[in-house]
Design an enzyme around this catalytic site. Structure first.
Site, PDB file in Angstrom:
ATOM      1  N   SER A   1       0.700  -1.314   0.025  1.00 29.89           N
ATOM      2  CA  SER A   1       0.068  -0.062   0.086  1.00 29.89           C
ATOM      3  C   SER A   1       0.911   1.386   0.258  1.00 29.89           C
ATOM      4  CB  SER A   1      -0.978  -0.013   1.359  1.00 29.89           C
ATOM      5  OG  SER A   1      -1.468   1.355   1.307  1.00 29.89           O
TER       6      SER A   1
ATOM      7  N   TYR B   1      -1.408  -0.645  10.336  1.00 39.16           N
ATOM      8  CA  TYR B   1      -1.590  -0.849   9.027  1.00 39.16           C
ATOM      9  C   TYR B   1      -0.478  -0.580   8.108  1.00 39.16           C
ATOM     10  CZ  TYR B   1      -3.789  -1.174   4.185  1.00 39.16           C
ATOM     11  OH  TYR B   1      -3.973  -1.283   3.222  1.00 39.16           O
TER      12      TYR B   1
HETATM   13  N1  LIG Z   1      -8.581  -0.300  -1.406  1.00 40.19           N
HETATM   14  C1  LIG Z   1      -7.430   0.503  -0.958  1.00 40.19           C
HETATM   15  O1  LIG Z   1      -7.651   1.730  -1.062  1.00 40.19           O
HETATM   16  C2  LIG Z   1      -6.106  -0.011  -0.884  1.00 40.19           C
HETATM   17  C3  LIG Z   1      -5.187   0.887  -1.033  1.00 40.19           C
HETATM   18  C4  LIG Z   1      -3.706   0.123  -0.834  1.00 40.19           C
HETATM   19  C5  LIG Z   1      -3.484  -1.059  -0.741  1.00 40.19           C
HETATM   20  N2  LIG Z   1      -4.813  -1.687  -0.663  1.00 40.19           N
HETATM   21  C6  LIG Z   1      -4.527  -3.392  -0.239  1.00 40.19           C
HETATM   22  O2  LIG Z   1      -5.298  -4.281  -1.412  1.00 40.19           O
HETATM   23  C7  LIG Z   1      -5.483  -5.455  -0.952  1.00 40.19           C
HETATM   24  C8  LIG Z   1      -7.066  -5.780  -1.521  1.00 40.19           C
HETATM   25  O3  LIG Z   1      -7.861  -5.123  -0.777  1.00 40.19           O
HETATM   26  P1  LIG Z   1      -9.111  -4.254  -1.453  1.00 40.19           P
HETATM   27  O4  LIG Z   1      -8.684  -2.897  -1.358  1.00 40.19           O
HETATM   28  O5  LIG Z   1      -9.341  -4.929  -2.755  1.00 40.19           O
HETATM   29  O6  LIG Z   1     -10.255  -4.852  -0.203  1.00 40.19           O
HETATM   30  P2  LIG Z   1     -11.207  -5.661  -0.243  1.00 40.19           P
HETATM   31  O7  LIG Z   1     -12.303  -5.585  -1.208  1.00 40.19           O
HETATM   32  O8  LIG Z   1     -11.808  -5.762   1.147  1.00 40.19           O
HETATM   33  O9  LIG Z   1     -10.640  -7.229  -0.361  1.00 40.19           O
HETATM   34  C9  LIG Z   1      -9.939  -7.863   0.589  1.00 40.19           C
HETATM   35  C10 LIG Z   1      -9.875  -9.311   0.383  1.00 40.19           C
HETATM   36  O10 LIG Z   1      -9.105  -9.891   1.276  1.00 40.19           O
HETATM   37  C11 LIG Z   1      -9.676 -11.342   1.406  1.00 40.19           C
HETATM   38  N3  LIG Z   1      -9.486 -11.879   2.682  1.00 40.19           N
HETATM   39  C12 LIG Z   1      -9.623 -11.070   3.988  1.00 40.19           C
HETATM   40  N4  LIG Z   1      -9.565 -11.940   4.910  1.00 40.19           N
HETATM   41  C13 LIG Z   1      -8.884 -13.177   4.457  1.00 40.19           C
HETATM   42  C14 LIG Z   1      -8.438 -14.536   4.818  1.00 40.19           C
HETATM   43  N5  LIG Z   1      -8.180 -14.604   6.175  1.00 40.19           N
HETATM   44  N6  LIG Z   1      -8.126 -15.324   4.197  1.00 40.19           N
HETATM   45  C15 LIG Z   1      -8.417 -15.309   2.699  1.00 40.19           C
HETATM   46  N7  LIG Z   1      -8.729 -14.075   2.172  1.00 40.19           N
HETATM   47  C16 LIG Z   1      -9.134 -13.097   3.014  1.00 40.19           C
HETATM   48  C17 LIG Z   1     -11.394 -10.979   1.321  1.00 40.19           C
HETATM   49  O11 LIG Z   1     -12.044 -12.122   1.067  1.00 40.19           O
HETATM   50  P3  LIG Z   1     -12.727 -12.801   1.958  1.00 40.19           P
HETATM   51  O12 LIG Z   1     -13.420 -11.750   3.004  1.00 40.19           O
HETATM   52  O13 LIG Z   1     -13.831 -13.508   1.296  1.00 40.19           O
HETATM   53  O14 LIG Z   1     -11.913 -13.892   2.543  1.00 40.19           O
HETATM   54  C18 LIG Z   1     -11.300  -9.949   0.169  1.00 40.19           C
HETATM   55  O15 LIG Z   1     -11.107 -10.710  -0.921  1.00 40.19           O
HETATM   56  C19 LIG Z   1      -5.257  -5.411   0.637  1.00 40.19           C
HETATM   57  O16 LIG Z   1      -4.116  -5.840   0.998  1.00 40.19           O
HETATM   58  C20 LIG Z   1      -5.263  -4.000   1.000  1.00 40.19           C
HETATM   59  O17 LIG Z   1      -4.342  -3.810   2.084  1.00 40.19           O
HETATM   60  C21 LIG Z   1      -5.921  -1.428  -0.710  1.00 40.19           C
END
Ligand SMILES: NC(=O)c1ccc[n+]([C@@H]2O[C@H](COP(=O)([O-])OP(=O)(O)OC[C@H]3O[C@@H](n4cnc5c(N)ncnc54)[C@H](OP(=O)(O)O)[C@@H]3O)[C@@H](O)[C@H]2O)c1
Length: 254
Positions: free
Chosen positions: A150, A163
């Site tokens: 991130s 985080y």
């Molecule tokens: N959105 C942003 O602004 C942003 C910015 C920078 C970085 N990121 C990073 O991008 C990545 C994806 O996040 P996102 O933004 O797409 O959010 P999201 O829509 O909440 O996706 C998170 C994913 O992680 C999965 N997950 C959570 N706990 C898990 C577990 N114990 N085992 C397996 N899967 C698990 C969830 O699936 P289930 O609940 O079905 O398991 C979901 O598919 C994360 O690492 C986040 O830190 C996001």
């Protein structure tokens, strides 16, 4: 193009495994990889979501219900992917969670969740899939490990301390693994997205901070999950001798 020939899709030889494929960046990346011709294994806990996505993507997709905080489930998932498609040569360690709260509240359960998923979950994803990645690299085929960190790893805001620390850890991990395995041809790519539309903010445990972040986000120019997926797909589609090692993706305007 010569008449009668069809253009090969950029990922048509690739076998991908993506954690956190049930929503947001993981779902968008799986969708883009499938469109680019890869076979894609979708890993997440919500079976209904990944089953529906697999059905939508067709025979080239496989849903593998996996909690990445359980090392045994990751080992089983890697074996399931290998049995269905062969060893994955394109692995995206994307699953993550964000909690945001004043540090002095010491919400240790939330700290633990972030450490277990954002650090240990990534380590175990790499561990479980590394043999297949190295086998592909050693055979001279493209091999990619993509770690979704991130912008928070390098841009600091109050309340984001733990985080940010988990993301700084995997940014460092990606750089270190690149040095360790780059000589064998494994590309390790670190992805640092800025604020992206997804379900991430909805899972913030602290009620006031969750609402505050949601209001702040509504006024921002967020990226879409597809923007991040496109950047990842472009990077892993380079020929085997080329490595785009970091993707730092911002909206054009703050
Ligand atoms: N959105 C942003 O602004 C942003 C910015 C920078 C970085 N990121 C990073 O991008 C990545 C994806 O996040 P996102 O933004 O797409 O959010 P999201 O829509 O909440 O996706 C998170 C994913 O992680 C999965 N997950 C959570 N706990 C898990 C577990 N114990 N085992 C397996 N899967 C698990 C969830 O699936 P289930 O609940 O079905 O398991 C979901 O598919 C994360 O690492 C986040 O830190 C996001």
């Amino acid at each position: 193009m010569v008449e009668g020939m069809t253009a090969q899709k950029p990922l048509s030889t690739r076998i991908a495994a993506i954690t956190g494929a049930s929503s947001g960046i993981g779902e968008a990346t799986a969708t883009r990889f499938a469109a680019d011709g890869a076979r894609v294994a979708l890993l997440a806990r919500r079976a209904d979501r990944i089953d529906a996505l697999a059905a939508q993507l067709g025979a080239s997709a496989l849903a593998v219900t996996t909690d990445v905080t359980d090392p045994a489930q990751l080992d089983a998932a890697a074996a399931t992917v290998e049995a269905a498609f062969g060893p994955a040569d394109l692995v995206v360690a994307n699953a993550g969670i964000m909690h945001v709260a004043p540090f002095h509240e010491a919400r240790r359960d939330e700290w633990q969740q972030m450490i277990s998923l954002n650090i240990m979950g990534v380590l175990d994803t790499v561990r479980a899939f590394l043999p297949g990645l190295l086998a592909a690299a050693d055979a001279g085929r493209p091999a990619d490990l993509v770690i979704v960190s991130s912008l928070a790893a390098r841009q600091y805001s109050p309340g984001f301390g733990v985080y940010a620390a988990t993301k700084a850890a995997v940014t460092a991990l990606a750089a270190s693994l690149r040095v360790e395995f780059g000589g064998r041809g494994l590309r390790v790519t670190n992805v640092e997205p800025g604020v992206t539309d997804s379900e991430l903010g909805e899972r913030v445990g602290h009620d006031q901070w969750r609402e505050m972040l949601s209001e702040r986000k509504a006024q921002m120019n967020s990226l879409t999950a597809t923007d991040i997926a496109d950047a990842i797909a472009d990077a892993v589609s380079r020929r085997a001798g080329v490595h785009i090692r970091e993707l730092v993706v911002h909206p054009t305007t703050p």
